[in-house]
Design a protein around this motif. Structure first.
Motif, PDB file in Angstrom:
ATOM      1  N   GLU A 198       0.827  -1.199   0.000  1.00  0.00           N
ATOM      2  CA  GLU A 198       0.000   0.000   0.000  1.00  0.00           C
ATOM      3  C   GLU A 198       0.864   1.252   0.000  1.00  0.00           C
ATOM      4  O   GLU A 198       1.910   1.295   0.627  1.00  0.00           O
ATOM      5  N   THR A 199       0.404   2.260  -0.701  1.00  0.00           N
ATOM      6  CA  THR A 199       1.066   3.558  -0.666  1.00  0.00           C
ATOM      7  C   THR A 199       0.800   4.189   0.688  1.00  0.00           C
ATOM      8  O   THR A 199      -0.279   4.069   1.251  1.00  0.00           O
ATOM      9  N   LEU A 200       1.802   4.865   1.234  1.00  0.00           N
ATOM     10  CA  LEU A 200       1.689   5.488   2.546  1.00  0.00           C
ATOM     11  C   LEU A 200       1.485   6.986   2.395  1.00  0.00           C
ATOM     12  O   LEU A 200       2.141   7.636   1.577  1.00  0.00           O
ATOM     13  N   ILE A 201       0.591   7.545   3.192  1.00  0.00           N
ATOM     14  CA  ILE A 201       0.361   8.989   3.219  1.00  0.00           C
ATOM     15  C   ILE A 201       0.673   9.451   4.629  1.00  0.00           C
ATOM     16  O   ILE A 201       0.050   8.995   5.588  1.00  0.00           O
ATOM     17  N   LYS A 202       1.643  10.348   4.757  1.00  0.00           N
ATOM     18  CA  LYS A 202       2.127  10.787   6.062  1.00  0.00           C
ATOM     19  C   LYS A 202       2.346  12.290   6.059  1.00  0.00           C
ATOM     20  O   LYS A 202       2.308  12.947   5.026  1.00  0.00           O
ATOM     21  N   GLN A 203       2.609  12.819   7.250  1.00  0.00           N
ATOM     22  CA  GLN A 203       2.892  14.237   7.397  1.00  0.00           C
ATOM     23  C   GLN A 203       4.339  14.415   7.848  1.00  0.00           C
ATOM     24  O   GLN A 203       4.819  13.684   8.725  1.00  0.00           O
ATOM     25  N   VAL A 204       5.031  15.380   7.262  1.00  0.00           N
ATOM     26  CA  VAL A 204       6.418  15.671   7.629  1.00  0.00           C
ATOM     27  C   VAL A 204       6.420  16.314   9.019  1.00  0.00           C
ATOM     28  O   VAL A 204       5.748  17.312   9.258  1.00  0.00           O
ATOM     29  N   ILE A 205       7.200  15.705   9.923  1.00  0.00           N
ATOM     30  CA  ILE A 205       7.337  16.228  11.285  1.00  0.00           C
ATOM     31  C   ILE A 205       8.732  16.778  11.505  1.00  0.00           C
ATOM     32  O   ILE A 205       8.908  17.877  11.972  1.00  0.00           O
ATOM     33  N   GLY A 206       9.741  15.975  11.191  1.00  0.00           N
ATOM     34  CA  GLY A 206      11.121  16.394  11.410  1.00  0.00           C
ATOM     35  C   GLY A 206      11.882  16.523  10.116  1.00  0.00           C
ATOM     36  O   GLY A 206      11.901  15.611   9.298  1.00  0.00           O
ATOM     37  N   GLN A 207      12.502  17.651   9.925  1.00  0.00           N
ATOM     38  CA  GLN A 207      13.336  17.900   8.750  1.00  0.00           C
ATOM     39  C   GLN A 207      14.793  17.572   9.090  1.00  0.00           C
ATOM     40  O   GLN A 207      15.125  17.383  10.269  1.00  0.00           O
ATOM     41  N   PRO A 208      15.669  17.498   8.083  1.00  0.00           N
ATOM     42  CA  PRO A 208      17.070  17.186   8.352  1.00  0.00           C
ATOM     43  C   PRO A 208      17.674  18.088   9.423  1.00  0.00           C
ATOM     44  O   PRO A 208      17.405  19.298   9.472  1.00  0.00           O
ATOM     45  N   SER A 209      18.445  17.480  10.313  1.00  0.00           N
ATOM     46  CA  SER A 209      19.175  18.152  11.401  1.00  0.00           C
ATOM     47  C   SER A 209      18.282  18.646  12.530  1.00  0.00           C
ATOM     48  O   SER A 209      18.780  19.300  13.448  1.00  0.00           O
ATOM     49  N   LYS A 210      16.984  18.376  12.505  1.00  0.00           N
ATOM     50  CA  LYS A 210      16.091  18.778  13.594  1.00  0.00           C
ATOM     51  C   LYS A 210      16.097  17.696  14.671  1.00  0.00           C
ATOM     52  O   LYS A 210      16.159  16.504  14.382  1.00  0.00           O
ATOM     53  N   LYS A 211      15.999  18.104  15.925  1.00  0.00           N
ATOM     54  CA  LYS A 211      15.894  17.168  17.042  1.00  0.00           C
ATOM     55  C   LYS A 211      14.409  16.877  17.269  1.00  0.00           C
ATOM     56  O   LYS A 211      13.613  17.803  17.442  1.00  0.00           O
ATOM     57  N   VAL A 212      14.030  15.612  17.263  1.00  0.00           N
ATOM     58  CA  VAL A 212      12.634  15.210  17.448  1.00  0.00           C
ATOM     59  C   VAL A 212      12.556  14.278  18.646  1.00  0.00           C
ATOM     60  O   VAL A 212      13.404  13.397  18.818  1.00  0.00           O
ATOM     61  N   GLU A 213      11.517  14.468  19.464  1.00  0.00           N
ATOM     62  CA  GLU A 213      11.312  13.622  20.642  1.00  0.00           C
ATOM     63  C   GLU A 213       9.822  13.394  20.845  1.00  0.00           C
ATOM     64  O   GLU A 213       9.021  14.310  20.655  1.00  0.00           O
ATOM     65  N   VAL A 214       9.455  12.183  21.217  1.00  0.00           N
ATOM     66  CA  VAL A 214       8.088  11.885  21.628  1.00  0.00           C
ATOM     67  C   VAL A 214       8.166  11.520  23.096  1.00  0.00           C
ATOM     68  O   VAL A 214       8.823  10.554  23.479  1.00  0.00           O
ATOM     69  N   SER A 215       7.508  12.321  23.931  1.00  0.00           N
ATOM     70  CA  SER A 215       7.570  12.126  25.373  1.00  0.00           C
ATOM     71  C   SER A 215       6.366  12.791  26.016  1.00  0.00           C
ATOM     72  O   SER A 215       5.907  13.840  25.560  1.00  0.00           O
ATOM     73  N   SER A 216       5.851  12.188  27.062  1.00  0.00           N
ATOM     74  CA  SER A 216       4.739  12.763  27.824  1.00  0.00           C
ATOM     75  C   SER A 216       3.560  13.116  26.925  1.00  0.00           C
ATOM     76  O   SER A 216       2.994  14.197  27.020  1.00  0.00           O
ATOM     77  N   ASP A 217       3.171  12.207  26.041  1.00  0.00           N
ATOM     78  CA  ASP A 217       2.019  12.398  25.153  1.00  0.00           C
ATOM     79  C   ASP A 217       2.176  13.567  24.189  1.00  0.00           C
ATOM     80  O   ASP A 217       1.187  14.116  23.713  1.00  0.00           O
ATOM     81  N   ARG A 218       3.396  13.989  23.921  1.00  0.00           N
ATOM     82  CA  ARG A 218       3.626  15.125  23.021  1.00  0.00           C
ATOM     83  C   ARG A 218       4.757  14.805  22.059  1.00  0.00           C
ATOM     84  O   ARG A 218       5.617  13.992  22.339  1.00  0.00           O
ATOM     85  N   VAL A 219       4.762  15.509  20.941  1.00  0.00           N
ATOM     86  CA  VAL A 219       5.886  15.460  20.004  1.00  0.00           C
ATOM     87  C   VAL A 219       6.587  16.807  20.087  1.00  0.00           C
ATOM     88  O   VAL A 219       5.940  17.853  20.043  1.00  0.00           O
ATOM     89  N   TYR A 220       7.904  16.764  20.219  1.00  0.00           N
ATOM     90  CA  TYR A 220       8.707  17.974  20.310  1.00  0.00           C
ATOM     91  C   TYR A 220       9.674  18.030  19.139  1.00  0.00           C
ATOM     92  O   TYR A 220      10.270  17.022  18.776  1.00  0.00           O
ATOM     93  N   VAL A 221       9.822  19.211  18.552  1.00  0.00           N
ATOM     94  CA  VAL A 221      10.823  19.447  17.517  1.00  0.00           C
ATOM     95  C   VAL A 221      11.707  20.567  18.028  1.00  0.00           C
ATOM     96  O   VAL A 221      11.216  21.660  18.344  1.00  0.00           O
TER      97      VAL A 221
END
Length: 107
Positions: A44-67
């Protein structure tokens, strides 16, 4: 992506503009399955949303996404994340993508 797109919605996909500009955070993109998914016979083809771009720090913690240590604040959320990903820097020439019902950005 059921909060943005519904099952059986029809899409027009622009393959040309990605040759002239890079994806921005929040862009909805269409992906072909990875080799690992192909091996599982998931074509199946996947449809997603861009969250983190190159060199960005991304974290999922405490029910939140942080960039870069800043919580995402978006209006669409289906369920709170029930996972912890820790933090990571998105490698150059890579992007982190998620479905819009996978994370809480409502704060």
């Amino acid at each position: 992506m059921e909060l943005t797109l519904q099952v059986n919605d029809r899409l027009m996909i622009d393959k040309l503009s990605c040759d002239f500009s890079l994806p921005n955070r929040g862009d909805v993109i269409v992906l072909n399955p990875s080799q690992a998914l192909e091996q599982q016979n998931d074509h199946e083809t996947l449809i997603k949303q861009v969250i983190g771009q190159p060199s960005k720090k991304v974290e999922v913690s405490s029910d939140r996404v942080y960039v870069n240590s800043q919580p995402l604040r978006e209006k669409y959320v289906a369920t709170l994340p029930i996972y912890y990903c820790g933090s990571a820097i998105v490698p150059s020439d890579n992007y982190l993508v998620l479905g819009d019902n996978t994370f809480d950005t409502s704060g």
